[in-house]
Design a protein around this motif. Structure first.
Motif, PDB file in Angstrom:
ATOM      1  N   LEU A  67       4.163  11.705   1.806  1.00 45.05           N
ATOM      2  CA  LEU A  67       2.853  11.164   1.469  1.00 45.05           C
ATOM      3  C   LEU A  67       1.790  11.681   2.436  1.00 45.05           C
ATOM      4  O   LEU A  67       2.070  11.846   3.626  1.00 45.05           O
ATOM      5  N   ALA A  91       1.555   4.027  -3.147  1.00 42.55           N
ATOM      6  CA  ALA A  91       1.421   5.469  -2.940  1.00 42.55           C
ATOM      7  C   ALA A  91       2.679   6.204  -3.392  1.00 42.55           C
ATOM      8  O   ALA A  91       2.606   7.260  -4.035  1.00 42.55           O
ATOM      9  N   GLU A 148      -3.353   8.558   5.427  1.00 42.45           N
ATOM     10  CA  GLU A 148      -4.588   7.829   5.173  1.00 42.45           C
ATOM     11  C   GLU A 148      -4.853   6.919   6.375  1.00 42.45           C
ATOM     12  O   GLU A 148      -3.922   6.291   6.880  1.00 42.45           O
ATOM     13  N   ASP A 184       0.822  -1.206   0.000  1.00 46.70           N
ATOM     14  CA  ASP A 184       0.000   0.000   0.000  1.00 46.70           C
ATOM     15  C   ASP A 184       0.862   1.265   0.000  1.00 46.70           C
ATOM     16  O   ASP A 184       0.606   2.209  -0.761  1.00 46.70           O
ATOM     17  N   ASN A 185       1.888   1.292   0.845  1.00 46.42           N
ATOM     18  CA  ASN A 185       2.788   2.443   0.828  1.00 46.42           C
ATOM     19  C   ASN A 185       3.601   2.479  -0.465  1.00 46.42           C
ATOM     20  O   ASN A 185       3.861   3.560  -1.013  1.00 46.42           O
TER      21      ASN A 185
END
Length: 382
Positions: free
Chosen positions: A366, A88, A369, A84-85
């Motif tokens: 980033l 991103a 979230e 997920d990171n």
């Protein structure tokens, strides 16, 4: 006609201007890594190989505007262990898809010839790679071509080595001020928990079972000894069930021992391990995760024989938290959230999500979230 004095003066001025606009020259300095090794490195480094991709959790804070500008190669673990990171970062910095990648030292998959060809100023290795790198004579082979190796640690003994690791990387990058700012922020956020606990009269510390990567395999139960998440539980005001059962940082507690200890709180670490175990029962956590699905998976794990009859399950004190807090300088966020689970009244004003959001706003490239923890909101034993 120009006089000799005026010509010499103009030349001196031109030379001074060239010095002023030229980038700072690298300076060879002696640094000490977390293993106590003295290493000479030309700083600030401009070309770095990350022996683990998850070192970006801190590297990105030092070079926030261009987090990959020094990275000429990295281990391939970030897209696998934390997709997920990685996605991103990839969306914002698409060039990272072309970065040369390495396998792990422990797996014997680190390509020394490729590392030499990339001409790094330094190779950053995690301490758990030390045995494998010694067996491969990695340090000696790279030293022969002028490439130094330094060891850092955010996982094996994070409460001993995280701050020295941050200071070391900060020095290598010429970003000491940012490293110290991060260290101070981290320490202050931990102190919000420890100082209040120290003043709490007659504090009852609940017994906590931390299951490492629950559902990653069918086995039960990987856990932590007196370091890493085990230490986080202690700092947050709990008693780590496995503290006396696991002599090192990582180990296993059998199901019978969990049943006998009857923990008051169960915490499972979870992440997106679709690259490793696509059909696993793990709890998917991380930025932007589906918390409804994570909660469903956590509830299923709580019904296994080791847990189903425990106080934790009967009383609805079953939680899951992002696994990668165990391998980053972000442990302070986990400590805050765990503290609210263990002592909800004492820490009812603590908002770990707000702390994590502040971390992103102050240090990381980033945006924040949600998706890093979840709780089963019912008493599964009833």
């Amino acid at each position: 006609m120009f006089s000799l004095r005026s010509i010499l003066g103009a030349l001196s001025l031109a030379a001074a201007l060239l010095v002023a606009i030229s980038p700072a020259r690298a300076e060879k300095v002696a640094v000490t890594d977390v293993l106590g090794r003295k290493v000479e490195v030309e700083t600030p480094v401009r070309r770095v190989i990350l022996g683990e991709g998850r070192q970006m959790y801190f590297v990105a804070a030092l070079d926030r505007d261009e987090p990959f500008k020094r990275v000429v190669g990295w281990r391939d673990d970030l897209p696998k262990a934390d997709p997920d990171n990685y996605k991103a970062y990839l969306a914002r910095y698409p060039g990272i898809a072309k970065l040369p990648t390495f396998g792990g030292m422990k797996e014997g998959a680190f390509d020394i010839e490729q590392a030499i060809a990339l001409k790094p100023d330094v190779l950053l290795l995690n301490v758990e790679a030390k045995i494998a790198s010694d067996e491969a004579s990695l340090v000696e082979k790279l030293a022969a071509v002028g490439i130094p190796v330094v060891y850092v640690d955010f996982r094996e003994k994070p409460f001993q080595n995280t701050e020295p690791s941050m200071r070391l990387i900060g020095k290598l990058f010429g970003k000491e001020a940012i490293a110290e700012d991060f260290i101070a922020f981290r320490a202050a956020e931990i102190a919000r928990i420890t100082q209040r606990l120290a003043k709490a009269p007659n504090l009852k510390k609940p017994v906590v079972m931390i299951e490492r990567a629950g559902g990653y395999s069918d086995d039960c139960c990987m856990s932590f000894g007196n370091e890493n998440f085990g230490k986080m539980v202690e700092i947050a005001g709990g008693r780590n069930l496995a503290a006396d059962l696991i002599p090192g940082t990582f180990g296993t507690v059998n199901a019978e021992a969990v049943v006998a200890a009857n923990p008051e709180v169960v915490i499972v670490t979870g992440g997106n391990w679709s690259a490793y175990v696509p059909n696993g029962a793990w709890v998917g956590l991380g930025p932007g995760s589906d918390l409804s699905e994570a909660r469903r998976r956590l509830a299923a794990l709580a019904k296994r024989p080791a847990f189903v009859q425990t106080q934790a399950v009967r009383n609805g004190r079953v939680h899951a938290i992002w696994h990668q807090f165990y391998n980053s300088p972000y442990q302070f966020v986990a400590i805050q959230e765990i503290a609210t689970w263990l002592h909800p009244e004492l820490f009812k004003d603590i908002d770990a999500a707000a702390t994590l959001k502040t971390l992103h706003e102050r240090f990381l490239p980033l945006p924040y979230e949600p998706g890093y923890w979840v709780t089963v909101e019912s008493r599964l034993g009833q």
